[in-house]
Scaffold this active site. Sequence first.
Site: not given
Length: 549
Positions: A118-119, A283, A285, A287-288, A382
């Site tokens: 992710s982030h 982010d 991946d 999703d944010r 998300k």
Amino acid sequence: MTNRKTIATEPYSDQKPGTSGLRKKVRLFQQAHYLENFVQSIFDATDTGVDSASDKILVLGGDGRFYNIEALQTIIRMAAANGFKRVIAGQNGLLSTPAASCIIRKYHAFGGIILSASHNPGGPEADFGIKFNGANGGPASEELTDAIFRQSLEIAQYHIVETEDIDLARTGSQQLGDMRIEVVDPVTDYAELMQQLFDFERIRALLTGGTFSMRFDGMNAITGPYAHRILEQQLGAPPGSVMRGQPMPDFGGEHPDPNLAHATDLQRRMTGGDAADFGAASDGDGDRNMILGANFYVTPSDSLAVLAANASLVPGYSDGLSGVARSMPTSQAVDRVAAALGIPCFETPTGWKFFGNLLDAGQITLCGEESFGTGSDHVREKDGLWAVLFWLNVLAARGESVADIMQQHWRRYGRDYYTRHDYEAVASDSAQSLIEALRQKIDSLAGQRLGNYEIELADDFSYTDPVDGSSSRQQGLRILMRDGARIIYRLSGTGTEGATLRVYIEGHETDPALQNEDPQQALAELIGLASQLAEIEHYTGRSAADVVT
Ligand code: VG1
Ligand code: CO
């Protein structure tokens, strides 16, 4: 298959997934059999024996970070050896997390493996991660996650085929023994889904009308190709609207975390007299999301509330919302909208996996987290770009600025001032001691005064899933004040170094004359109380948070 091998292995003791999959330093993933052990544990825990896997589709992709492609090649070899008949992989190993969820659902796959931290930063010295999503497209449940972990503690062997690397650079089909590998364009299916939900004509008119400008920051991560295709090519945003749109294995050495601390260039373009009208970032991946207006920052909690309040303006949601949900630390802004709409609002523990059952059961349509996560029942993750399109659709329909929409929202519902203070890379035992000490006294706090506040309820949040009755305990320490203000403490479950203490602070302001303060000022007393109550300096040695959002 003749070149199928069964390899003897020994368990690792540290493969317990956190809030969102297994995240570790790259060099830990590079240890002998480490990745293979975890992947075989997924296959074993989900019962994909050679026979049962035979008609099952596995979706594979990742955020393009360092080690993504090597790991993907290994997983493909293992999928073939474990009897899968079909794998769908993103071209060059790329799939954003929401696109992976979309593809799992669309092709009725058995599940998918997503390679992402992710982030968290990427690169040989940075982080890698892996997670399993089930047939609904969502993160594995707590129960399945525990089963995978248990399996990893007992594993003695894994299965793999010996073969040359698969060509993942070209789209199309290839065979690996009995298994078909379909390499797909990572954007196409996702873009189609977005077109079904949003009024592309109207958004195109806004973006090409000459009076509205936007900037999207891909943060050198996965969303770049999605944003170029959808925002620029399909919706007509001028080339250059998408910044840092090329995914890089180390995210350009930066931290692909969409907040004001890390999207600094975007923030510069969104401030001052020549600021763009709308800004957003996603982010690592995809999703944010972070949402900005000209000289205006929208908190993720407010964003969720505004999307819920304006959902009827968006074609995909014009029939209304069945309900909404937020993670416990997310502000209560969306609760007020749900109350006005007369729909249920659920409060779940942190992590998207807790929304899955509610979404599957049709009990909620929208959900979100304070950590820059917003989504709906269109997938089971998300979804960063989805939130951006939702905002664009609302802006196009209302013809007002981001700031005007927020101001009107606050006047109607009050403003939920909100901030999160993170203390990063704290020694794990100190962070545990802080939480333990607070847990010891939490039950005695109700009824006490704290500064100008009176504590109405204090507890360690536990959650019983209304759909399957499963329960999750110790999900964060909550201090709820009589006037609705809250202080919440929990430890992060996504870090790879020491512990991160998160302190979430919010207070409700109904007086329009007091709704335009700096949150750090408006919440100053609560921030001080939060740090005294938990003796943060005593336990962590820090007099202030490392990251304030
Ligand atoms: C954080 C966020 C949480 C989010 C999770 C995964 O978890 O707080 O809300 O669901 O990251 O997001 P934690 O345990 O560190 O607080 V992502 O974009 O990393 O998949
Ligand atoms: Co993410």
